[in-house]
Design a protein around this motif. Sequence first.
Motif, short mmCIF file in Angstrom:
data_model
loop_
_atom_site.label_atom_id
_atom_site.label_comp_id
_atom_site.label_asym_id
_atom_site.label_seq_id
_atom_site.Cartn_x
_atom_site.Cartn_y
_atom_site.Cartn_z
N UNK A 1 30.44 -16.12 -32.18
CA UNK A 1 29.78 -15.86 -31.14
C UNK A 1 29.86 -16.88 -30.13
N UNK A 2 29.51 -16.84 -28.81
CA UNK A 2 29.58 -18.30 -27.95
C UNK A 2 27.91 -17.56 -27.39
N UNK A 3 27.85 -18.66 -27.02
CA UNK A 3 26.46 -18.92 -26.98
C UNK A 3 25.82 -18.80 -25.08
N UNK A 4 27.35 -18.26 -24.17
CA UNK A 4 26.59 -18.08 -23.06
C UNK A 4 26.97 -16.73 -22.89
N UNK A 5 25.85 -15.78 -22.84
CA UNK A 5 26.14 -14.69 -22.31
C UNK A 5 27.84 -13.77 -21.27
N UNK A 6 27.98 -13.07 -22.16
CA UNK A 6 29.85 -12.96 -21.40
C UNK A 6 29.91 -12.60 -20.23
N UNK A 7 30.42 -12.99 -19.67
CA UNK A 7 30.56 -12.91 -18.20
C UNK A 7 31.83 -11.00 -18.04
N UNK A 8 30.99 -10.11 -18.24
CA UNK A 8 31.71 -8.96 -17.97
C UNK A 8 30.96 -8.25 -17.07
N UNK A 9 31.58 -7.05 -16.34
CA UNK A 9 31.11 -5.92 -15.55
C UNK A 9 29.98 -4.75 -16.55
N UNK A 10 29.11 -5.21 -15.86
CA UNK A 10 28.38 -4.16 -17.14
C UNK A 10 28.86 -2.56 -17.06
N UNK A 11 29.36 -2.13 -15.73
CA UNK A 11 30.19 -0.73 -15.46
C UNK A 11 32.10 -0.71 -16.38
N UNK A 12 32.51 -1.94 -16.92
CA UNK A 12 33.61 -2.08 -17.13
C UNK A 12 33.88 -1.79 -18.20
N UNK A 13 35.24 -1.25 -18.67
CA UNK A 13 35.67 -1.07 -20.18
C UNK A 13 36.75 -1.64 -20.13
N UNK A 14 36.12 -2.44 -21.80
CA UNK A 14 37.07 -3.83 -22.34
C UNK A 14 37.64 -3.27 -23.63
N UNK A 15 39.09 -3.51 -24.03
CA UNK A 15 39.69 -2.89 -25.49
C UNK A 15 39.25 -4.17 -25.81
#
Length: 77
Positions: A1-15
């Motif tokens: 698990x990474x220590x930094x918050x994931x850089x993702x879009x809140x409304x993005x959809x990820x596989x």
Amino acid sequence: MCNEQPDVKQDGVYNVKETCYHLAISKDTLNSRRKRGLITPLNPHAVSGFRYLGAEIVRFWRSENFLDTNPQQENGR
């Protein structure tokens, strides 16, 4: 698990592959956490090909790192 918050879009959809990349965990770990109900895919009844919302990825990361799961509370302090 990474220590930094994931850089993702809140409304993005990820596989699954993208979700694992952003969380720095394996497919097996993600699958285990999904089965335990710790992270919920957008399509929970799918046999395979789960998709995760960016907001759910961040919520899961915060809960795994024992951080406040309600980011709006931070703004009110």
